[in-house]
Design a protein around this motif. Structure first.
Motif, short mmCIF file in Angstrom:
data_model
loop_
_atom_site.label_atom_id
_atom_site.label_comp_id
_atom_site.label_asym_id
_atom_site.label_seq_id
_atom_site.Cartn_x
_atom_site.Cartn_y
_atom_site.Cartn_z
N GLN A 169 -3.87 3.22 2.95
CA GLN A 169 -2.86 3.29 1.90
C GLN A 169 -1.86 4.40 2.25
O GLN A 169 -1.97 5.54 1.81
CB GLN A 169 -3.50 3.58 0.54
N LEU A 195 1.22 6.96 2.45
CA LEU A 195 1.89 7.68 1.38
C LEU A 195 3.38 7.85 1.65
O LEU A 195 4.02 8.75 1.10
CB LEU A 195 1.24 9.06 1.21
N ARG A 255 10.07 4.09 1.93
CA ARG A 255 9.36 2.92 2.40
C ARG A 255 10.26 1.87 3.05
O ARG A 255 9.80 1.08 3.87
CB ARG A 255 8.57 2.29 1.25
N TYR A 259 1.41 -2.56 3.80
CA TYR A 259 1.44 -3.21 2.50
C TYR A 259 2.06 -4.61 2.56
O TYR A 259 1.61 -5.54 1.90
CB TYR A 259 2.25 -2.37 1.51
N ARG A 261 -2.98 7.24 -11.66
CA ARG A 261 -2.42 6.10 -10.93
C ARG A 261 -0.90 6.06 -11.11
O ARG A 261 -0.38 6.20 -12.22
CB ARG A 261 -3.04 4.80 -11.42
N LEU A 313 7.11 6.17 -4.03
CA LEU A 313 5.75 5.85 -3.59
C LEU A 313 5.39 4.41 -3.96
O LEU A 313 5.90 3.85 -4.93
CB LEU A 313 4.79 6.82 -4.26
N ASP A 339 3.33 1.39 -5.53
CA ASP A 339 2.61 1.25 -6.79
C ASP A 339 1.10 1.26 -6.59
O ASP A 339 0.58 0.78 -5.57
CB ASP A 339 2.98 -0.07 -7.47
N LEU A 349 -1.08 3.70 -6.27
CA LEU A 349 -1.75 4.77 -5.54
C LEU A 349 -2.19 5.88 -6.51
O LEU A 349 -1.53 6.15 -7.51
CB LEU A 349 -0.84 5.35 -4.47
N GLU A 350 -3.29 6.52 -6.17
CA GLU A 350 -3.77 7.66 -6.94
C GLU A 350 -3.07 8.91 -6.44
O GLU A 350 -3.03 9.17 -5.23
CB GLU A 350 -5.29 7.80 -6.81
N VAL A 351 -2.53 9.70 -7.35
CA VAL A 351 -1.80 10.91 -6.98
C VAL A 351 -2.44 12.12 -7.62
O VAL A 351 -3.26 12.00 -8.54
CB VAL A 351 -0.31 10.80 -7.40
#
Length: 270
Positions: free
Chosen positions: A35, A37, A41, A50, A178, A215, A217, A219-221
């Motif tokens: 995943q 970061l 993008r 992705y 999230r 970032l 969508d 993803l844990e931050v």
């Protein structure tokens, strides 16, 4: 003579190096996290993880599941992107060149013995100890400079100024949780506008401009983590083309690779 280059990290700065090397005829592959970061993008080959594939300035990077696919993609003029956080493909294939473009501001495991030529981007590396050359990534007079001894400038924690703004142009997570974006790269935004959420808490931009990066969508931050970037110059085209900084860093990487390969007698004209 075929020269293979493994680039660790396909963020926007790494992409500048990847495209420079690819255009120069090197057989490049990219290792990435499951995943990534990456924030910018639209101009990061990491996005292939992705999306399956991404085209950047006329060049396609494509996710593959096995290094055996590399020759097929190279024959098609494409850049393989492999989810390989531990660098197993590097140990397996033993490329002539390794470039650490992870941009972690520290060495996360690259060694000068990983390949005949090892180049690293930014702070956290010592040329002659961790790698053979370090490329400066800090904006300013030395951007793109190659150090064959010593280190890049230390990380200040303050982003370089763009359009007169530095800290204010960067969007950061207000809490852990999230991440969910509600605006897209290339959107024009106004100061105070909500562009994303971390759980139920909004992420607002402090300045007006164009959303240059955000970032992925889901993803844990963690609190304070960079999740977006607003460009006050408001040129939408800049969101979808490689930046001046990435091209400059990529030029430094290309110089370092060519100089070090030549010094080792690994180029036809050496």
């Amino acid at each position: 003579m075929e020269i293979r280059v493994a680039v660790k990290g396909g963020g926007d700065l790494g992409t500048g190096a990847i495209l420079r090397l690819h255009r120069a005829g090197f057989r490049v592959w990219v290792t990435e996290l499951p995943q990534p970061l990456a924030i910018r993008r639209a101009v990061a080959v990491a996005s292939a993880v992705y999306e399956g594939a991404i085209s950047i300035e006329g060049h396609t990077a494509r996710r593959v599941e096995d290094p055996e696919m590399f020759p097929l993609l190279w024959a098609r003029g494409e850049i393989p992107v492999l989810v390989d956080p531990l660098g197993d493909s590097i140990r397996q294939l033993r490329p002539e060149v390794v470039v650490d473009a992870i941009m972690a501001k520290r060495n996360t495991g690259t060694a000068i013995t990983d390949a005949p030529v090892v180049v690293a981007l930014g702070p956290g590396f010592i040329a002659g100890v961790d790698c053979h050359a370090v490329v400066e990534t800090a904006r300013g007079h030395d951007l793109g400079r190659v150090y064959y001894q010593g280190s890049a400038l230390p990380d200040t924690g303050i982003p370089g100024p763009i359009g007169g703004h530095d800290v204010l142009r960067v969007l950061r997570a207000p809490r852990a949780g999230r991440f969910r974006a509600i605006r897209r790269i290339g959107d024009r935004v106004e100061a105070g506008e909500i562009v994303a959420y971390v759980e139920e808490e909004p992420v607002r931009t402090a300045i007006a401009g164009v959303l240059r990066g955000i970032l992925a969508d889901g993803l844990e931050v963690v609190p304070g983590m960079k999740v977006g970037d607003v460009d006050p110059r408001a040129e939408v085209r800049h969101c979808f083309t490689v930046s001046d900084k990435a091209w400059a860093v990529g030029g430094g990487v290309l110089e370092a690779v060519l100089c070090l390969l030549r010094a080792r007698g690994m180029l036809p004209w050496a």
